[in-house]
Design a protein around this motif. Sequence first.
Motif, PDB file in Angstrom:
ATOM      1  N   ASN A  49      -1.727 -10.267   1.005  1.00 32.06           N
ATOM      2  CA  ASN A  49      -2.075 -10.483  -0.405  1.00 32.06           C
ATOM      3  C   ASN A  49      -0.885  -9.998  -1.218  1.00 32.06           C
ATOM      4  OD1 ASN A  49      -3.885 -11.581  -2.217  1.00 32.06           O
ATOM      5  ND2 ASN A  49      -5.075  -9.694  -2.504  1.00 32.06           N
ATOM      6  N   PHE A  50      -0.513 -10.745  -2.221  1.00 33.59           N
ATOM      7  CA  PHE A  50       0.668 -10.452  -3.037  1.00 33.59           C
ATOM      8  C   PHE A  50       1.913 -10.254  -2.165  1.00 33.59           C
ATOM      9  CE2 PHE A  50      -3.099  -8.918  -5.273  1.00 33.59           C
ATOM     10  CZ  PHE A  50      -3.061  -9.782  -6.363  1.00 33.59           C
ATOM     11  N   GLY A  51       1.975 -11.031  -1.070  1.00 28.02           N
ATOM     12  CA  GLY A  51       3.159 -10.983  -0.215  1.00 28.02           C
ATOM     13  C   GLY A  51       3.229  -9.742   0.659  1.00 28.02           C
ATOM     14  N   ILE A  52       2.170  -8.916   0.640  1.00 27.65           N
ATOM     15  CA  ILE A  52       2.173  -7.678   1.427  1.00 27.65           C
ATOM     16  C   ILE A  52       1.266  -7.862   2.643  1.00 27.65           C
ATOM     17  CG2 ILE A  52       1.497  -5.221   1.381  1.00 27.65           C
ATOM     18  CD1 ILE A  52       3.922  -5.765  -0.371  1.00 27.65           C
ATOM     19  N   ASN A  53       1.751  -7.468   3.800  1.00 28.17           N
ATOM     20  CA  ASN A  53       0.912  -7.545   5.005  1.00 28.17           C
ATOM     21  C   ASN A  53      -0.238  -6.568   4.886  1.00 28.17           C
ATOM     22  OD1 ASN A  53       2.547  -9.450   6.157  1.00 28.17           O
ATOM     23  ND2 ASN A  53       3.799  -7.943   7.255  1.00 28.17           N
ATOM     24  N   LEU A  54      -1.431  -7.036   5.235  1.00 27.17           N
ATOM     25  CA  LEU A  54      -2.603  -6.165   5.170  1.00 27.17           C
ATOM     26  C   LEU A  54      -2.885  -5.555   6.533  1.00 27.17           C
ATOM     27  CD1 LEU A  54      -5.017  -8.331   2.986  1.00 27.17           C
ATOM     28  CD2 LEU A  54      -3.523  -6.478   2.255  1.00 27.17           C
ATOM     29  N   SER A  55      -3.361  -4.331   6.501  1.00 23.26           N
ATOM     30  CA  SER A  55      -3.755  -3.654   7.740  1.00 23.26           C
ATOM     31  C   SER A  55      -4.872  -4.450   8.414  1.00 23.26           C
ATOM     32  CB  SER A  55      -4.256  -2.253   7.370  1.00 23.26           C
ATOM     33  OG  SER A  55      -5.180  -1.813   8.317  1.00 23.26           O
ATOM     34  N   PRO A  56      -4.888  -4.449   9.766  1.00 20.50           N
ATOM     35  CA  PRO A  56      -5.989  -5.129  10.472  1.00 20.50           C
ATOM     36  C   PRO A  56      -7.350  -4.517  10.133  1.00 20.50           C
ATOM     37  CG  PRO A  56      -4.331  -4.261  12.020  1.00 20.50           C
ATOM     38  CD  PRO A  56      -3.898  -3.858  10.655  1.00 20.50           C
ATOM     39  N   ARG A  57      -7.336  -3.313   9.533  1.00 19.56           N
ATOM     40  CA  ARG A  57      -8.623  -2.668   9.191  1.00 19.56           C
ATOM     41  C   ARG A  57      -9.201  -3.211   7.885  1.00 19.56           C
ATOM     42  NH1 ARG A  57      -8.522   3.723  10.546  1.00 19.56           N
ATOM     43  NH2 ARG A  57     -10.741   3.312  10.788  1.00 19.56           N
ATOM     44  N   ILE A  58      -8.467  -4.110   7.198  1.00 20.44           N
ATOM     45  CA  ILE A  58      -8.983  -4.669   5.932  1.00 20.44           C
ATOM     46  C   ILE A  58      -9.515  -6.077   6.180  1.00 20.44           C
ATOM     47  CG2 ILE A  58      -8.385  -5.410   3.580  1.00 20.44           C
ATOM     48  CD1 ILE A  58      -6.110  -3.366   3.612  1.00 20.44           C
ATOM     49  N   ASN A  59     -10.733  -6.330   5.728  1.00 22.54           N
ATOM     50  CA  ASN A  59     -11.278  -7.688   5.755  1.00 22.54           C
ATOM     51  C   ASN A  59     -11.791  -8.052   4.382  1.00 22.54           C
ATOM     52  OD1 ASN A  59     -11.183  -8.878   8.504  1.00 22.54           O
ATOM     53  ND2 ASN A  59     -12.115  -6.892   8.989  1.00 22.54           N
ATOM     54  N   ALA A  60     -11.486  -9.266   3.947  1.00 25.10           N
ATOM     55  CA  ALA A  60     -11.994  -9.734   2.659  1.00 25.10           C
ATOM     56  C   ALA A  60     -13.424 -10.223   2.825  1.00 25.10           C
ATOM     57  CB  ALA A  60     -11.111 -10.843   2.110  1.00 25.10           C
ATOM     58  N   CYS A 145     -13.648   8.549 -11.066  1.00 20.35           N
ATOM     59  CA  CYS A 145     -12.593   7.602 -11.442  1.00 20.35           C
ATOM     60  C   CYS A 145     -11.293   8.024 -10.785  1.00 20.35           C
ATOM     61  CB  CYS A 145     -12.425   7.530 -12.958  1.00 20.35           C
ATOM     62  SG  CYS A 145     -11.501   8.905 -13.657  1.00 20.35           S
ATOM     63  N   LEU A 146     -10.434   7.028 -10.568  1.00 24.87           N
ATOM     64  CA  LEU A 146      -9.077   7.272 -10.056  1.00 24.87           C
ATOM     65  C   LEU A 146      -8.141   7.110 -11.233  1.00 24.87           C
ATOM     66  CD1 LEU A 146      -8.420   5.019  -6.940  1.00 24.87           C
ATOM     67  CD2 LEU A 146      -8.446   7.500  -7.007  1.00 24.87           C
ATOM     68  N   SER A 147      -7.262   8.073 -11.451  1.00 27.33           N
ATOM     69  CA  SER A 147      -6.363   7.944 -12.596  1.00 27.33           C
ATOM     70  C   SER A 147      -5.067   8.683 -12.265  1.00 27.33           C
ATOM     71  CB  SER A 147      -7.054   8.559 -13.825  1.00 27.33           C
ATOM     72  OG  SER A 147      -6.537   8.064 -15.011  1.00 27.33           O
ATOM     73  N   GLY A 148      -3.938   8.051 -12.543  1.00 27.94           N
ATOM     74  CA  GLY A 148      -2.666   8.695 -12.237  1.00 27.94           C
ATOM     75  C   GLY A 148      -1.538   7.689 -12.245  1.00 27.94           C
ATOM     76  N   PRO A 149      -0.319   8.144 -11.954  1.00 24.80           N
ATOM     77  CA  PRO A 149       0.837   7.232 -11.922  1.00 24.80           C
ATOM     78  C   PRO A 149       0.778   6.374 -10.663  1.00 24.80           C
ATOM     79  CG  PRO A 149       1.526   9.452 -11.324  1.00 24.80           C
ATOM     80  CD  PRO A 149       0.064   9.528 -11.634  1.00 24.80           C
ATOM     81  N   ASN A 150       0.069   5.259 -10.775  1.00 21.56           N
ATOM     82  CA  ASN A 150      -0.274   4.458  -9.594  1.00 21.56           C
ATOM     83  C   ASN A 150       0.131   3.000  -9.763  1.00 21.56           C
ATOM     84  OD1 ASN A 150      -3.411   6.294  -9.071  1.00 21.56           O
ATOM     85  ND2 ASN A 150      -1.342   6.805  -8.498  1.00 21.56           N
ATOM     86  N   LEU A 151       1.378   2.774 -10.151  1.00 16.79           N
ATOM     87  CA  LEU A 151       1.850   1.392 -10.281  1.00 16.79           C
ATOM     88  C   LEU A 151       1.643   0.681  -8.942  1.00 16.79           C
ATOM     89  CD1 LEU A 151       5.073   2.328 -12.220  1.00 16.79           C
ATOM     90  CD2 LEU A 151       3.285   0.834 -13.147  1.00 16.79           C
ATOM     91  N   ALA A 152       0.823  -0.372  -8.974  1.00 16.64           N
ATOM     92  CA  ALA A 152       0.398  -0.999  -7.714  1.00 16.64           C
ATOM     93  C   ALA A 152       1.579  -1.537  -6.923  1.00 16.64           C
ATOM     94  CB  ALA A 152      -0.598  -2.117  -8.013  1.00 16.64           C
ATOM     95  N   THR A 153       2.571  -2.061  -7.630  1.00 18.99           N
ATOM     96  CA  THR A 153       3.721  -2.642  -6.909  1.00 18.99           C
ATOM     97  C   THR A 153       4.411  -1.584  -6.048  1.00 18.99           C
ATOM     98  OG1 THR A 153       4.820  -2.385  -9.033  1.00 18.99           O
ATOM     99  CG2 THR A 153       4.365  -4.622  -8.345  1.00 18.99           C
ATOM    100  N   GLU A 154       4.521  -0.366  -6.574  1.00 16.13           N
ATOM    101  CA  GLU A 154       5.169   0.709  -5.803  1.00 16.13           C
ATOM    102  C   GLU A 154       4.294   1.134  -4.621  1.00 16.13           C
ATOM    103  OE1 GLU A 154       6.514   4.011  -8.159  1.00 16.13           O
ATOM    104  OE2 GLU A 154       7.597   2.736  -9.573  1.00 16.13           O
ATOM    105  N   ILE A 155       2.988   1.240  -4.868  1.00 13.64           N
ATOM    106  CA  ILE A 155       2.079   1.641  -3.778  1.00 13.64           C
ATOM    107  C   ILE A 155       2.090   0.586  -2.669  1.00 13.64           C
ATOM    108  CG2 ILE A 155      -0.342   2.087  -3.176  1.00 13.64           C
ATOM    109  CD1 ILE A 155      -0.714   3.297  -5.941  1.00 13.64           C
ATOM    110  N   LEU A 156       2.103  -0.689  -3.083  1.00  7.66           N
ATOM    111  CA  LEU A 156       2.110  -1.770  -2.081  1.00  7.66           C
ATOM    112  C   LEU A 156       3.392  -1.749  -1.253  1.00  7.66           C
ATOM    113  CD1 LEU A 156       0.497  -4.670  -4.165  1.00  7.66           C
ATOM    114  CD2 LEU A 156      -0.469  -3.592  -2.122  1.00  7.66           C
TER     115      LEU A 156
END
Length: 346
Positions: A49-60, A145-156
């Motif tokens: 998703n978004f060009g990032i390989n997903l872990s085999p532990r993730i299912n949509a 809630c989750l809140s913090g410096p969490n730019l998704a592109t960097e985490i991905l």
Amino acid sequence: MPDFQQTVGVVGAGTFGTAIANLLSRRVDVLLYSRNPDTVERINRERQNFGINLSPRINAIGNVQELVEKCTLIFPVVPSDGFRSTMTRLGPHLRPYHILIHGTKGFDVQGITPAQMDEGLLEPQHVSTMSQVITQETVVRRVGCLSGPNLATEILEGQPTATVIGSVYEEVIELGKKVLSSDAFHVFGNNDILGAELAGALKNIIAIGSGILRGRGLGKNLQAMLITRGLMEMARFGQAMGSTNSAFFGTAGIGDLVATATSKNSRNFTFGFRLGKGEKMADIEATMPELAEGVRTLKITWHLANYYKLRLPITQMLYNIVFDGYNIDKAIKFLITYPYDVDVDF
Ligand SMILES: NC(=O)C1=CN([C@@H]2O[C@H](COP(=O)(O)OP(=O)(O)OC[C@H]3O[C@@H](n4cnc5c(N)ncnc54)[C@H](OP(=O)(O)O)[C@@H]3O)[C@@H](O)[C@H]2O)C=CC1
Ligand SMILES: O=C(CO)COP(=O)(O)O
């Protein structure tokens, strides 16, 4: 009751939902819900998703009932304007044993039309945070809630960062830490969930302002002052809404503010940058597929600040620029000459 340690749910297969799913998959199996069947089918076929390989532990997954039956811990990560409808869809299936930790940074508005809001009729009773929406629309009480410096592109990309889980329930914080913590992701806890939610939403407004300054070609001195005074406005607004200051001076506040107000990976910063370059709001919105939550938050915050009779000069100027086409250079002059009397005033 299903075992939350085996399978954790994420609702919203956007950039942040996918980033959270990837973080979770280091420790647990993940069901990633999308309301779009094509997205579900594509993710499960391509394993990306978004060009990032997903872990085999993730299912949509596209079935809400199945998601809720298989997961007691669920992370809703959809935009704020779709959050309530998402909760009404999940609501009939959720039980009091479920735990929801959302990652949405914005406000919900209900009980007032956009036209009435433009007439200045917005009151606090019309505005909810996402955790409030969860308790209004579902039987779930253990909310965070989750809140913090969490730019998704960097985490991905696998870059390390930290977040804070805001919750009045220690067990929610502890469970969130357990499933999310890794050597790439440090998880703090804060019992002031309202402060964490407000900080996460409000910093998007200041990020728009910071983008505007960069778009005008202005430098770090002014950007630093915007962040400094912007943080004061965030905390003051938070006090009016009933939160403490603590979240604003931690990971969810200054932490996320610095990340979002200085990164070209931020949609809010980018929105402001393009305004600063002279583009019109309508043109930006028409050509920017991504979501800039701060635009909506700015309007709501400005109306509520008027209700509370708060003086928030940066928020005021940004509202004038974004919604009334006010001249940016005049707005900057206004702020530079604004009669701020003391440096730290709380
Ligand atoms: N991106 C980031 O760096 C970060 C984002 N956030 C916050 O997370 C939230 C989501 O952002 P992000 O993931 O970036 O947004 P995206 O636009 O990338 O994705 C949003 C996702 O939510 C789904 N969605 C949208 N509307 C609805 C709805 N009405 N009902 C159900 N699902 C819906 C979309 O599904 P569909 O494809 O079906 O339309 C899409 O999968 C925002 O509040 C944002 O502020 C927080 C931290 C970091
Ligand atoms: O909240 C964010 C980073 O923590 C994401 O910011 P944007 O929505 O501006 O991309």
